[in-house]
Write a protein that holds these residues in place. Structure first.
Motif, PDB file in Angstrom:
ATOM      1  N   UNK A  29       0.937  -6.778  -5.455  1.00 42.62           N
ATOM      2  CA  UNK A  29       0.251  -6.871  -6.858  1.00 42.62           C
ATOM      3  C   UNK A  29      -0.948  -7.535  -7.183  1.00 42.62           C
ATOM      4  N   UNK A  30      -1.198  -8.898  -6.353  1.00 40.80           N
ATOM      5  CA  UNK A  30      -2.116  -9.675  -6.624  1.00 40.80           C
ATOM      6  C   UNK A  30      -3.446  -8.839  -6.015  1.00 40.80           C
ATOM      7  N   UNK A  31      -3.270  -8.168  -5.004  1.00 43.77           N
ATOM      8  CA  UNK A  31      -4.198  -7.379  -4.268  1.00 43.77           C
ATOM      9  C   UNK A  31      -4.692  -6.168  -5.115  1.00 43.77           C
ATOM     10  N   UNK A  32      -3.723  -5.575  -5.601  1.00 40.66           N
ATOM     11  CA  UNK A  32      -4.211  -4.495  -6.623  1.00 40.66           C
ATOM     12  C   UNK A  32      -4.946  -4.689  -7.921  1.00 40.66           C
ATOM     13  N   UNK A  33      -4.471  -6.097  -8.446  1.00 37.29           N
ATOM     14  CA  UNK A  33      -5.194  -6.559  -9.531  1.00 37.29           C
ATOM     15  C   UNK A  33      -6.522  -7.010  -9.226  1.00 37.29           C
ATOM     16  N   UNK A  34      -6.539  -7.732  -7.915  1.00 44.42           N
ATOM     17  CA  UNK A  34      -8.057  -8.130  -7.515  1.00 44.42           C
ATOM     18  C   UNK A  34      -8.969  -6.910  -7.500  1.00 44.42           C
ATOM     19  N   UNK A  35      -8.578  -5.881  -6.829  1.00 42.23           N
ATOM     20  CA  UNK A  35      -9.211  -4.726  -6.712  1.00 42.23           C
ATOM     21  C   UNK A  35      -9.642  -4.002  -7.772  1.00 42.23           C
ATOM     22  N   UNK A  36      -8.876  -3.960  -8.680  1.00 38.67           N
ATOM     23  CA  UNK A  36      -9.205  -3.441 -10.170  1.00 38.67           C
ATOM     24  C   UNK A  36     -10.301  -4.300 -10.912  1.00 38.67           C
ATOM     25  N   UNK A  37     -10.072  -5.436 -10.767  1.00 40.64           N
ATOM     26  CA  UNK A  37     -10.884  -6.538 -11.262  1.00 40.64           C
ATOM     27  C   UNK A  37     -12.353  -6.646 -10.597  1.00 40.64           C
ATOM     28  N   UNK A  38     -12.595  -6.054  -9.345  1.00 39.06           N
ATOM     29  CA  UNK A  38     -13.654  -6.509  -8.582  1.00 39.06           C
ATOM     30  C   UNK A  38     -14.468  -4.680  -8.315  1.00 39.06           C
ATOM     31  N   UNK A  39     -14.108  -4.587  -7.178  1.00 41.63           N
ATOM     32  CA  UNK A  39     -14.729  -3.403  -6.591  1.00 41.63           C
ATOM     33  C   UNK A  39     -14.194  -1.956  -6.907  1.00 41.63           C
ATOM     34  N   UNK A  40     -12.808  -2.253  -7.181  1.00 41.64           N
ATOM     35  CA  UNK A  40     -12.114  -0.917  -7.608  1.00 41.64           C
ATOM     36  C   UNK A  40     -12.256   0.252  -6.413  1.00 41.64           C
ATOM     37  N   UNK A  41     -11.743  -0.338  -5.088  1.00 39.31           N
ATOM     38  CA  UNK A  41     -11.847   0.548  -4.154  1.00 39.31           C
ATOM     39  C   UNK A  41     -10.918   1.602  -4.090  1.00 39.31           C
ATOM     40  N   UNK A  42     -11.162   2.984  -3.867  1.00 32.49           N
ATOM     41  CA  UNK A  42      -9.853   3.876  -3.837  1.00 32.49           C
ATOM     42  C   UNK A  42      -8.836   3.697  -2.700  1.00 32.49           C
ATOM     43  N   UNK A  43      -9.513   3.317  -1.266  1.00 33.29           N
ATOM     44  CA  UNK A  43      -8.718   3.364  -0.248  1.00 33.29           C
ATOM     45  C   UNK A  43      -7.741   2.022  -0.615  1.00 33.29           C
ATOM     46  N   UNK A  44      -7.893   1.011  -1.104  1.00 24.88           N
ATOM     47  CA  UNK A  44      -7.087  -0.341  -1.361  1.00 24.88           C
ATOM     48  C   UNK A  44      -6.278   0.165  -2.306  1.00 24.88           C
ATOM     49  N   UNK A  45      -6.484   1.144  -3.374  1.00 26.64           N
ATOM     50  CA  UNK A  45      -5.541   1.451  -4.282  1.00 26.64           C
ATOM     51  C   UNK A  45      -4.446   2.205  -3.681  1.00 26.64           C
ATOM     52  N   UNK A  46      -5.080   3.277  -2.923  1.00 26.69           N
ATOM     53  CA  UNK A  46      -4.185   4.401  -2.367  1.00 26.69           C
ATOM     54  C   UNK A  46      -3.115   3.610  -1.216  1.00 26.69           C
ATOM     55  N   UNK A  47      -3.496   2.589  -0.762  1.00 31.79           N
ATOM     56  CA  UNK A  47      -2.830   2.056   0.030  1.00 31.79           C
ATOM     57  C   UNK A  47      -1.711   0.864  -0.551  1.00 31.79           C
ATOM     58  N   UNK A  48      -2.303   0.065  -1.342  1.00 36.53           N
ATOM     59  CA  UNK A  48      -1.635  -1.000  -1.894  1.00 36.53           C
ATOM     60  C   UNK A  48      -0.710  -0.365  -3.083  1.00 36.53           C
ATOM     61  N   UNK A  49      -0.814   0.433  -3.723  1.00 34.80           N
ATOM     62  CA  UNK A  49      -0.060   1.138  -4.998  1.00 34.80           C
ATOM     63  C   UNK A  49       1.363   1.467  -4.255  1.00 34.80           C
ATOM     64  N   UNK A  50       1.365   2.357  -3.466  1.00 35.16           N
ATOM     65  CA  UNK A  50       2.699   2.696  -2.787  1.00 35.16           C
ATOM     66  C   UNK A  50       3.462   1.620  -2.135  1.00 35.16           C
ATOM     67  N   UNK A  51       2.479   0.418  -1.430  1.00 35.50           N
ATOM     68  CA  UNK A  51       3.260  -0.607  -0.833  1.00 35.50           C
ATOM     69  C   UNK A  51       4.014  -1.363  -2.087  1.00 35.50           C
TER      70      UNK A  51
END
Length: 99
Positions: free
Chosen positions: A19-41
């Motif tokens: 969840x911390x990685x997802x929120x940090x990704x949304x707040x910064x670069x919003x990289x799609x591969x990070x979201x598609x990996x960490x969301x299901x995890x």
């Protein structure tokens, strides 16, 4: 001391970290591969925490309710599961006479 099962501890920490990685990704670069990996995890870790907590025989209603809280629910459930029952309260005002 009541020690929660190891898979529950691992899943609770994985849920919080993902969840911390997802929120940090949304707040910064919003990289799609990070979201598609960490969301299901995160989703899998969350479901594992909830199901594992509900299957524990010693889990009280409060522990089960706390486990449903996304993000930190698993860690809060672990904290409640790890508590020792406190000592019996001392009698007040003199000698104790059982009924």
């Amino acid at each position: 001391m009541n020690v929660p099962p190891r898979p529950l501890r691992i899943a609770a920490h994985a849920e919080l970290v993902s969840l911390a990685v997802l929120l940090a990704n949304v707040a910064t670069a919003h990289l799609r591969p990070v979201s598609s990996l960490m969301g299901p995890a995160h989703g899998c870790a969350y479901l594992f925490v909830v199901i594992a907590t509900w299957r524990l025989g010693r889990a009280t209603t409060a522990v089960r309710a706390v486990a449903v809280v996304p993000g930190i629910g698993g860690l809060l459930a672990l904290r409640l599961l790890g508590r020792r029952p406190g000592p019996a309260p001392a009698p007040q005002g003199g000698r104790y006479h059982p009924l």
